[in-house]
Structures are given as C-alpha cells and as structure tokens.
Design a protein around this motif. Sequence first.
Motif, short mmCIF file in Angstrom:
data_model
loop_
_atom_site.label_atom_id
_atom_site.label_comp_id
_atom_site.label_asym_id
_atom_site.label_seq_id
_atom_site.Cartn_x
_atom_site.Cartn_y
_atom_site.Cartn_z
N ALA A 49 12.49 17.67 -57.64
CA ALA A 49 11.31 16.96 -57.13
C ALA A 49 10.47 17.78 -56.17
CB ALA A 49 11.76 15.67 -56.43
N ASP A 50 11.06 18.73 -55.48
CA ASP A 50 10.35 19.48 -54.45
C ASP A 50 9.93 20.84 -54.97
OD1 ASP A 50 9.28 20.55 -52.21
OD2 ASP A 50 11.09 20.49 -50.99
N GLY A 51 8.69 20.95 -55.42
CA GLY A 51 8.19 22.22 -55.95
C GLY A 51 8.09 23.32 -54.91
N LYS A 52 8.15 22.94 -53.64
CA LYS A 52 8.04 23.94 -52.58
C LYS A 52 9.34 24.72 -52.40
CE LYS A 52 4.72 21.08 -50.03
NZ LYS A 52 4.46 20.32 -48.76
N ASN A 53 10.46 24.13 -52.81
CA ASN A 53 11.75 24.77 -52.64
C ASN A 53 12.01 25.70 -53.82
OD1 ASN A 53 14.36 25.56 -52.09
ND2 ASN A 53 15.13 23.49 -51.72
N THR A 54 11.39 26.86 -53.79
CA THR A 54 11.46 27.77 -54.94
C THR A 54 12.86 28.31 -55.17
OG1 THR A 54 10.78 29.59 -53.49
CG2 THR A 54 9.05 28.45 -54.72
N GLN A 55 13.68 28.36 -54.14
CA GLN A 55 15.03 28.90 -54.29
C GLN A 55 15.89 28.03 -55.18
OE1 GLN A 55 17.07 29.58 -50.59
NE2 GLN A 55 18.96 30.27 -51.58
N ASN A 56 15.72 26.72 -55.09
CA ASN A 56 16.55 25.79 -55.85
C ASN A 56 15.82 25.10 -57.00
OD1 ASN A 56 18.67 26.35 -54.07
ND2 ASN A 56 18.14 24.65 -52.72
N CYS A 57 14.60 25.48 -57.28
CA CYS A 57 13.86 24.84 -58.36
C CYS A 57 14.34 25.36 -59.71
CB CYS A 57 12.36 25.08 -58.19
SG CYS A 57 11.83 26.78 -58.52
N PRO A 58 14.09 24.64 -60.79
CA PRO A 58 14.49 25.12 -62.12
C PRO A 58 13.89 26.49 -62.44
CG PRO A 58 13.85 22.81 -62.20
CD PRO A 58 13.46 23.30 -60.85
N ARG A 59 14.65 27.30 -63.12
CA ARG A 59 14.20 28.66 -63.48
C ARG A 59 13.63 28.73 -64.89
NH1 ARG A 59 17.30 31.97 -59.98
NH2 ARG A 59 17.55 30.79 -58.04
N PHE A 60 14.06 27.80 -65.75
CA PHE A 60 13.72 27.93 -67.18
C PHE A 60 13.04 26.70 -67.78
CE2 PHE A 60 17.23 30.85 -66.39
CZ PHE A 60 16.76 32.02 -66.97
#
Length: 263
Positions: A49-60
């Motif tokens: 849900a949080d697009g700002k958290n790039t470290q834990n966002c989906p990669r693919f």
Amino acid sequence: MDEALVNQRADRRHALARIENLIKETPNMHVESSDLKAAGIRHLPLDLADGKNTQNCPRFFQPFQEELPLPENEEKMLEFEPDLDRIMWETRDMELFLTKHFCKCWIYADQKDPNNPPPSGGYREIGDYKFGQLLECIRFHWYAVSVTDYWAGNRPHFKVMLESDAIGDESKLLRGEIMTITDIMAARLRTKSLRPHIVAPILVVSLMGPRHARVLEADFDGKMLNIRASKLYDFTKKNTDAAQLLTRYWFGGACGQTEMELP
C-alpha cells in the motif's frame, strides 16, 4: 551466450527442486526460520500500500491503477463466525468472493476501454501448464485454485491463488506457499517461449484461517529464493480496501529485470 543461458536456467531449476524437497521434509504447515535458512530461503517484508517505502515494495509486480467497481455481497461472508475446525470452508468462501469480484472488475474494465484490458487477471486453466500437482491432501491440506499470467505471452511473471488449512502467522511462511512457488517457478524456467528469462517471478494470493489473506512476491536470484510477504488482511470483518488491493495486484502489470544480462 545461448549455452550459458540454457545452463543457467537448468541450474536454477535444479536448485528450486532441491529447495522444494527440503521443504517437503519439514514437519509442520508453518515453516520454521531455521528450515528456511537451511533451504536457502529469505523471508522478507512486502508493503503493497505504501509506494513511498521503496525498500519493501514489490520488485516485479505493479498494481492496476484504473477505476474499479466496489465488491458486492461482502457482508455474506460475515453471516457466521469463522469455523476453526473447517478452515478450508472459510478459504473457499474467500476464494469465491474474490473470484466473483475479479470477474466483475474484468467486465467493467473491458467495457470501459475494450482496446486496453488489464494486462493480467484473465482466467486460465491450471491444467494448461506443465506444473506438478500444486496440492497436498494427506497430512497437510493446501491447493492452488486459480492461476493467471500475461496476455502478451512473453512475460515469465505468474500469479496464483492458494488455499491453506492453517491459521495465518505473519512471522512464518507456509509449506504450501513455498512449494507452489518453487513448482511453478521451475516450470516457467522450462518453458521454451520464455527462454531469454532466468528469473520467473511469482505473485501468490494466499488464503488461510481464520479468514485471512496475504500477498507473496517471490524470485530466485540464482543463490537464494526471496519471498516477500505482506501483512495479513483480515476478512472476518468488512474489508473493502483489502479486496480492492488484492484485485489491483491480480490485474496489474509486470516489471523488473528477468532476462540474463550480457557480460
């Protein structure tokens, strides 16, 4: 390059088979962190849900951004309290609810823009693919109920919905989740039309008890199987936001580097 590509794909298939065999030997539905480590699996967080958290966002995988209708009959699942003795009844209700909503949203999107359907989310027969059984029914109970890929046919990315007879635990992965990932991933690395790709990302919508769901995103980097897991979404109460979020990822696009890079 071609020989190196073939060898790399074969090596990764063999590594995934080894991981699956090790997980098959684990004694419980919830896999302990020590068993994950022994098998070469990283359990990582996933923030949908949080697009700002790039470290834990989906990669693919990317969410579908267009307008979607709201779910219907969401309250029907709430007529009775979850039955912990019949968890698969609860997961079946969730699967029917989500599948009907996916279908409704697909029709809505197609009517709104017939020339630009969602990139993914169309119904596919599991038997059309050369997977294993994708289930266990003796001692452990879980099975894959729905799959989808991408219309273009040239993406190694794949999505699956899974039901497990287990109570959700955010700290642990389920054996069925892992074995589904390794089986499908290996099959995708055997698919001739996907030959340029050495990474076959998997997105899992995982349904479990008491009446919960989560999303997993998995990739194998040649050494480790990386499985990123979202929080558990609670459907023991009305949860429209979670239903819409799952739908957006079921319909959404593919991204990320999956082809073998030239030296």
